[in-house]
Design a protein around this motif. Sequence first.
Motif, PDB file in Angstrom:
ATOM      1  N   LEU A 217      -7.494  -3.132  -8.570  1.00  0.00           N
ATOM      2  CA  LEU A 217      -6.460  -2.466  -9.352  1.00  0.00           C
ATOM      3  C   LEU A 217      -6.151  -3.227 -10.635  1.00  0.00           C
ATOM      4  N   CYS A 218      -5.723  -2.498 -11.647  1.00  0.00           N
ATOM      5  CA  CYS A 218      -5.057  -3.098 -12.803  1.00  0.00           C
ATOM      6  C   CYS A 218      -3.568  -2.935 -12.538  1.00  0.00           C
ATOM      7  N   ALA A 220       0.498  -2.748 -12.464  1.00  0.00           N
ATOM      8  CA  ALA A 220       1.414  -2.075 -13.380  1.00  0.00           C
ATOM      9  C   ALA A 220       2.218  -3.060 -14.218  1.00  0.00           C
ATOM     10  N   SER A 252       4.639   1.985 -10.232  1.00  0.00           N
ATOM     11  CA  SER A 252       3.513   2.093  -9.301  1.00  0.00           C
ATOM     12  C   SER A 252       2.918   0.713  -9.115  1.00  0.00           C
ATOM     13  N   GLY A 254      -0.323   0.096  -9.604  1.00  0.00           N
ATOM     14  CA  GLY A 254      -1.266  -0.079 -10.701  1.00  0.00           C
ATOM     15  C   GLY A 254      -2.295   1.034 -10.742  1.00  0.00           C
ATOM     16  N   GLN A 255      -3.247   0.901 -11.671  1.00  0.00           N
ATOM     17  CA  GLN A 255      -4.295   1.900 -11.850  1.00  0.00           C
ATOM     18  C   GLN A 255      -5.567   1.496 -11.111  1.00  0.00           C
ATOM     19  N   PRO A 256      -6.177   2.410 -10.337  1.00  0.00           N
ATOM     20  CA  PRO A 256      -7.417   2.086  -9.616  1.00  0.00           C
ATOM     21  C   PRO A 256      -8.549   1.741 -10.584  1.00  0.00           C
ATOM     22  N   HIS A 260     -12.088   0.334  -6.177  1.00  0.00           N
ATOM     23  CA  HIS A 260     -10.824   0.428  -5.458  1.00  0.00           C
ATOM     24  C   HIS A 260     -10.932   1.278  -4.188  1.00  0.00           C
TER      25      HIS A 260
END
Length: 469
Positions: A217-218, A220, A252, A254-256, A260
């Motif tokens: 993940l990146c 949040a 959230s 983070g972004q997948p 992921h």
Amino acid sequence: MLNIPTQSFPAPSSQQRIAPSGQSGRNKVALKPGHSLMDWIRFSKSGKDLTGLRGRRIEVTEEELQKHNRRDDCWTCIRGMVYNVTPYMDYHPGGEEELMKAAGKDATDLFDQVHRWVNYESMLKECLVGRMAAKGSTALKAIIPPPPTGLVPSTSVAPPDKDSRPRYDWFQTDVTVHLVIYTKRKIPSSGCTTVDLEARVLQVEVLLGKMSYIIHLCLAGEAEASVAVHTANSVGKIQITMRKQAKGKWESLGQPLEFHNTFQRKKDRDTEVVRPYTPVDQNLTGPTQHSLQESDLYLMIKVYPDGVFTQHLNTLHIGDHLSVSSPEGTFSLHRLLDATNLYLLAAGTGFTPMVRLIHLALQDMDGIRKTKLLFFNRREEDILWHSELDELAANDARFQVEYILSEPSESWTGRNGRVTESVLNEFLIRPQGSKCYVCTCGPTAFTELTTGLLKQLNFSEEELHAFQG
């Protein structure tokens, strides 16, 4: 270690609040004096048999679980593990009525609605009865017929059933973020979890036998590079705790990213694996490390059959390379200068820091009149440096060693059992006029338990040290 959230957690808009807006959440009851959370922790670590099974673990059928549905005999199941919660009745903040809703049944959904953030494995680990037995239909689905005679078995692995895939969840406070992975299978004691966090990119890999589960993940928000990992092996739960660089709520996790939430067969690839290490002396009775070359570094390594790091070490040859960091730690030998009696509590590979302490106490510290080692292991063959310790105890009256096994063979003539207050009370003798110092090291659960028991036996913070790692 319990993660106690702040009063603002869960947030009013969080899914972890089940009451509609404008209504109160679950009701709490007034507990009897002496029945607080800390009272429960002390009681659960007292050594009393809270399961009613005298230390045994059993496989529980659905029919057996349903029988234990009374106030004075209450079992419940959470994520496939069965607990006897009868002793916890008077300590439950929601009261007896709420806990009885889970009596004799699988309470996983009910627990997730009300208590999802609670570290129940830690709170109820002394109440663990055993694992739920697989239903017949489920077990049959897992049976794979043998290949026809003369054919070579395929090396491919069928895609895991969706229900058997690990999953993850997360929750947060104003200052921390907690990622929780549910592996849906028991994690080997030597299992490996690697966590890499750099520039907000988080990658977690959990090795489960021949399979690998990855979180990628990146994040949040910004988090500190140092993370804490707590593993409940018996129930298949891994909790990763990160500290936020700035207080506040994340919308959230983070972004997948590319890998992921993937669960697949491990492939041959380069993976950086990091483990803490403890240098030891070459032996218990030889010259001290000062007389050896400064570049010499001795390690005591136990090779686990399913270990990642130790299996790699076992394949290295003379001339191969390994990256080693500078030594670091919080222990200072100045703490031993005034001690007359040194007590060492070790479990398994937690014996490694004790090697140097034994050597120093007997070779370089004349003020220490007695050094005693209480060494806990599962089986006799697990005892590290067994013959060396026995030889040292026979030749030096200032040293004494005692072994306790949790799974002894029929031929074992020594003590068996686990660490309890009565065992420590018998071992930790305070001669008149003495100054005692106690060191403990082992798996996290062992270290936390012994530290708590030592404080109950009136050992102060200045009289004990718990090695971590």
